[in-house]
Design an enzyme around this catalytic site. Structure first.
Site, PDB file in Angstrom:
ATOM      1  N   THR A  11       0.813  -1.225   0.000  1.00 37.45           N
ATOM      2  CA  THR A  11       0.000   0.000   0.000  1.00 37.45           C
ATOM      3  C   THR A  11       0.840   1.266   0.000  1.00 37.45           C
ATOM      4  OG1 THR A  11      -0.111  -0.049   2.412  1.00 37.45           O
ATOM      5  CG2 THR A  11      -1.937  -1.093   1.228  1.00 37.45           C
ATOM      6  N   ARG A  34      -2.958  -3.688   4.969  1.00 35.51           N
ATOM      7  CA  ARG A  34      -4.217  -3.511   5.698  1.00 35.51           C
ATOM      8  C   ARG A  34      -5.170  -2.557   4.990  1.00 35.51           C
ATOM      9  NH1 ARG A  34      -1.315  -1.871  11.112  1.00 35.51           N
ATOM     10  NH2 ARG A  34      -0.108  -0.886   9.439  1.00 35.51           N
ATOM     11  N   ASP A  60      -3.935  -8.148   8.342  1.00 32.93           N
ATOM     12  CA  ASP A  60      -2.885  -7.664   9.246  1.00 32.93           C
ATOM     13  C   ASP A  60      -1.895  -8.815   9.441  1.00 32.93           C
ATOM     14  OD1 ASP A  60      -1.360  -6.955  11.517  1.00 32.93           O
ATOM     15  OD2 ASP A  60      -3.002  -5.730  12.301  1.00 32.93           O
ATOM     16  N   ASN A  87       7.941  -7.671   2.684  1.00 36.33           N
ATOM     17  CA  ASN A  87       8.288  -6.259   2.834  1.00 36.33           C
ATOM     18  C   ASN A  87       7.548  -5.567   3.978  1.00 36.33           C
ATOM     19  OD1 ASN A  87       8.967  -3.405   1.690  1.00 36.33           O
ATOM     20  ND2 ASN A  87       6.727  -3.501   1.637  1.00 36.33           N
ATOM     21  N   SER A 140      17.234  -4.404   6.840  1.00 38.30           N
ATOM     22  CA  SER A 140      17.568  -2.970   6.972  1.00 38.30           C
ATOM     23  C   SER A 140      19.020  -2.852   7.388  1.00 38.30           C
ATOM     24  CB  SER A 140      16.694  -2.330   8.054  1.00 38.30           C
ATOM     25  OG  SER A 140      17.152  -1.031   8.373  1.00 38.30           O
ATOM     26  N   TYR A 153      13.710  -1.949  17.183  1.00 36.90           N
ATOM     27  CA  TYR A 153      13.613  -2.010  15.709  1.00 36.90           C
ATOM     28  C   TYR A 153      14.845  -2.716  15.144  1.00 36.90           C
ATOM     29  CZ  TYR A 153      13.314  -0.792  10.783  1.00 36.90           C
ATOM     30  OH  TYR A 153      13.274  -0.868   9.405  1.00 36.90           O
ATOM     31  N   LYS A 157      15.108  -6.304  12.931  1.00 35.16           N
ATOM     32  CA  LYS A 157      15.727  -6.432  11.605  1.00 35.16           C
ATOM     33  C   LYS A 157      16.941  -7.376  11.656  1.00 35.16           C
ATOM     34  CE  LYS A 157      12.848  -4.179   9.025  1.00 35.16           C
ATOM     35  NZ  LYS A 157      12.118  -4.876   7.953  1.00 35.16           N
ATOM     36  N   PRO A 183      18.195  -1.991   3.117  1.00 34.78           N
ATOM     37  CA  PRO A 183      18.369  -0.587   2.728  1.00 34.78           C
ATOM     38  C   PRO A 183      18.799   0.303   3.895  1.00 34.78           C
ATOM     39  CG  PRO A 183      16.135  -1.413   2.204  1.00 34.78           C
ATOM     40  CD  PRO A 183      16.766  -2.376   3.165  1.00 34.78           C
ATOM     41  N   GLU A 189       6.805   6.411   3.710  1.00 35.99           N
ATOM     42  CA  GLU A 189       5.994   6.795   4.877  1.00 35.99           C
ATOM     43  C   GLU A 189       6.616   6.269   6.183  1.00 35.99           C
ATOM     44  OE1 GLU A 189       1.888   5.665   4.218  1.00 35.99           O
ATOM     45  OE2 GLU A 189       1.836   6.720   2.298  1.00 35.99           O
TER      46      GLU A 189
HETATM   47  P1  NDP Z   1       6.003   2.389   4.451  1.00 31.81           P
HETATM   48  O1  NDP Z   1       5.488   2.834   5.784  1.00 31.81           O
HETATM   49  O2  NDP Z   1       5.879   3.329   3.318  1.00 31.81           O
HETATM   50  O3  NDP Z   1       5.338   0.995   4.047  1.00 31.81           O
HETATM   51  C1  NDP Z   1       5.158  -0.026   4.977  1.00 31.81           C
HETATM   52  C2  NDP Z   1       4.201  -1.074   4.436  1.00 31.81           C
HETATM   53  O4  NDP Z   1       4.061  -2.120   5.425  1.00 31.81           O
HETATM   54  C3  NDP Z   1       2.808  -0.518   4.176  1.00 31.81           C
HETATM   55  O5  NDP Z   1       2.334  -0.993   2.951  1.00 31.81           O
HETATM   56  C4  NDP Z   1       1.984  -1.092   5.314  1.00 31.81           C
HETATM   57  O6  NDP Z   1       0.654  -1.356   4.881  1.00 31.81           O
HETATM   58  C5  NDP Z   1       2.700  -2.410   5.603  1.00 31.81           C
HETATM   59  N1  NDP Z   1       2.409  -2.867   6.954  1.00 31.81           N
HETATM   60  C6  NDP Z   1       2.823  -2.314   8.119  1.00 31.81           C
HETATM   61  N2  NDP Z   1       2.282  -2.968   9.161  1.00 31.81           N
HETATM   62  C7  NDP Z   1       1.508  -3.953   8.642  1.00 31.81           C
HETATM   63  C8  NDP Z   1       0.686  -4.954   9.207  1.00 31.81           C
HETATM   64  N3  NDP Z   1       0.544  -5.091  10.545  1.00 31.81           N
HETATM   65  N4  NDP Z   1       0.019  -5.790   8.386  1.00 31.81           N
HETATM   66  C9  NDP Z   1       0.158  -5.679   7.050  1.00 31.81           C
HETATM   67  N5  NDP Z   1       0.931  -4.760   6.451  1.00 31.81           N
HETATM   68  C10 NDP Z   1       1.585  -3.899   7.237  1.00 31.81           C
HETATM   69  O7  NDP Z   1       7.537   2.025   4.696  1.00 31.81           O
HETATM   70  P2  NDP Z   1       8.669   1.412   3.740  1.00 31.81           P
HETATM   71  O8  NDP Z   1       8.164   1.182   2.386  1.00 31.81           O
HETATM   72  O9  NDP Z   1       9.862   2.243   3.921  1.00 31.81           O
HETATM   73  O10 NDP Z   1       8.930   0.034   4.497  1.00 31.81           O
HETATM   74  C11 NDP Z   1       8.918  -1.236   3.858  1.00 31.81           C
HETATM   75  C12 NDP Z   1       9.924  -2.137   4.534  1.00 31.81           C
HETATM   76  O11 NDP Z   1      11.235  -1.608   4.344  1.00 31.81           O
HETATM   77  C13 NDP Z   1       9.745  -2.277   6.043  1.00 31.81           C
HETATM   78  O12 NDP Z   1       9.966  -3.629   6.390  1.00 31.81           O
HETATM   79  C14 NDP Z   1      10.840  -1.388   6.621  1.00 31.81           C
HETATM   80  O13 NDP Z   1      11.236  -1.803   7.893  1.00 31.81           O
HETATM   81  C15 NDP Z   1      11.922  -1.604   5.587  1.00 31.81           C
HETATM   82  N6  NDP Z   1      12.958  -0.590   5.525  1.00 31.81           N
HETATM   83  C16 NDP Z   1      12.650   0.726   5.311  1.00 31.81           C
HETATM   84  C17 NDP Z   1      13.665   1.673   5.252  1.00 31.81           C
HETATM   85  C18 NDP Z   1      13.382   3.125   5.096  1.00 31.81           C
HETATM   86  O14 NDP Z   1      14.297   3.947   5.360  1.00 31.81           O
HETATM   87  N7  NDP Z   1      12.195   3.533   4.632  1.00 31.81           N
HETATM   88  C19 NDP Z   1      15.076   1.281   5.350  1.00 31.81           C
HETATM   89  C20 NDP Z   1      15.287  -0.118   5.586  1.00 31.81           C
HETATM   90  C21 NDP Z   1      14.268  -1.011   5.639  1.00 31.81           C
HETATM   91  P3  NDP Z   1      -0.691  -1.006   5.705  1.00 31.81           P
HETATM   92  O15 NDP Z   1      -0.368   0.101   6.652  1.00 31.81           O
HETATM   93  O16 NDP Z   1      -1.680  -0.652   4.646  1.00 31.81           O
HETATM   94  O17 NDP Z   1      -1.013  -2.291   6.388  1.00 31.81           O
HETATM   95  C1  8X3 Z   2      15.098   1.938   8.236  1.00 34.57           C
HETATM   96  C2  8X3 Z   2      16.414   2.614   8.236  1.00 34.57           C
HETATM   97  O1  8X3 Z   2      18.200   3.671   9.710  1.00 34.57           O
HETATM   98  O2  8X3 Z   2      15.894   4.327  10.092  1.00 34.57           O
HETATM   99  O3  8X3 Z   2      15.211   0.570   8.450  1.00 34.57           O
HETATM  100  O4  8X3 Z   2      16.681   2.178  10.784  1.00 34.57           O
HETATM  101  S1  8X3 Z   2      16.803   3.218   9.781  1.00 34.57           S
END
Ligand code: NDP
Ligand code: 8X3
Length: 252
Positions: A11, A34, A60, A87, A140, A153, A157, A183, A189
């Site tokens: 999403t 969700r 969820d 993801n 991460s 957190y 990871k 990453p 978001e």
């Molecule tokens: P976003 O917040 O943009 O996206 C997170 C996604 O996870 C959303 O689609 C959300 O969907 C879904 N999600 C969260 N909780 C639930 C749940 N309980 N059930 C189902 N879906 C869930 O963040 P990112 O795209 O940045 O994050 C994606 C992944 O990358 C994560 O695992 C994050 O830890 C990891 N990551 C991100 C980094 C960053 O700097 N952005 C760096 C390193 C890793 P919805 O809320 O609709 O359920």
């Molecule tokens: C997301 C990157 O550095 O905020 O996993 O933990 S950091």
């Protein structure tokens, strides 16, 4: 016949970018998250733009009954998954361990570790039956190095990093590939969720340097997925050029 990718957390952010990229590459998609309204909108857009089939499944990942019933309830043709992108994940809060919020800890552990496990259990069994599949686990930089106030957190990871290795060992006999993508800072978001809707604080995380964008990670995932059958990428750490380590960022 088109291949199929199942993307959790489609999403927003990295998951949504993966949906676009895999659609462009003519995969049919199972999109989960969700927020059903976002999934339906994205499905319609991708179906129209790329002429692919998209199934949406809203649940969820923390709720094991929801995960199992929604995934097992998919029509059989959708269980021939070629690629699973694990993801869905999040961070909540940024506090020293002694001040941590217990609900935030539960949310991160339940989503990032247990949710990933529930989805992987169901889909890896499909892949074993099919005798093919590639699992991409989104870790991460936080799982590779611990930073101040990142505690729980970072621990979730690090668990994803361990599970990535464990899955590769357990599934190698079935010809299933397992890849970890780790990453650094990606502007999505993520920080808004971490700071519970505080947009100003979230924006500051990316001030003064050029962070990664979600499409950068989608392209990295695509690189791993598009290798020849005999090649597996075990692990990739992908950082913004301006970020040398979790807390070392060259800000102007
Ligand atoms: P976003 O917040 O943009 O996206 C997170 C996604 O996870 C959303 O689609 C959300 O969907 C879904 N999600 C969260 N909780 C639930 C749940 N309980 N059930 C189902 N879906 C869930 O963040 P990112 O795209 O940045 O994050 C994606 C992944 O990358 C994560 O695992 C994050 O830890 C990891 N990551 C991100 C980094 C960053 O700097 N952005 C760096 C390193 C890793 P919805 O809320 O609709 O359920
Ligand atoms: C997301 C990157 O550095 O905020 O996993 O933990 S950091």
């Amino acid at each position: 016949m088109n291949k199929i990718a199942l993307i959790t957390g489609a999403t927003s952010g990295i998951g949504e970018a993966c949906a676009h990229l895999f659609a462009r590459e003519q995969y049919n998609l199972v999109l989960t998250g969700r927020r059903l309204d976002r999934l339906e909108k994205l499905a319609k857009k991708l179906n129209t733009k790329y002429n692919i089939e998209v199934a949406v499944s809203s649940f969820d990942v923390r709720d094991r009954e929801q995960v199992i019933s929604n995934l097992e309830g998919l029509p059989e043709k959708w269980k021939k998954i070629n690629v699973l992108v694990n993801n869905a994940g999040l961070s909540q809060g940024l506090d020293p361990i002694q001040n941590g919020n217990l609900d935030d800890w539960d949310t991160m552990i339940d989503t990032n570790i247990k949710g990933l496990l529930y989805v992987s259990k169901v889909v890896s069994n499909w892949m074993i039956n099919n005798r093919f599949g590639h699992i991409i686990n989104i870790g991460s930089i936080a799982g590779k190095e611990v930073y101040p106030n990142g505690n729980v957190y970072c621990a979730t990871k690090a668990a994803v990093d361990a599970l990535n290795k464990a899955m590769r060992i357990d599934l190698v006999q079935y010809g299933i590939k397992v890849t970890g993508i780790h990453p650094g800072a990606v502007e999505t978001e993520f920080s808004e969720v971490r700071f519970k809707g505080d947009k100003e604080r979230a924006k500051k995380v990316y001030d003064g340097f050029e962070p990664l964008v979600a499409a950068d990670i989608a392209e990295t995932i695509w690189f791993a997925v598009s290798r020849p059958a005999h090649v597996n990428i075990n692990d990739m750490i992908v950082m913004p050029t301006a970020q040398a380590a979790a807390t070392i960022i060259n800000r102007k």
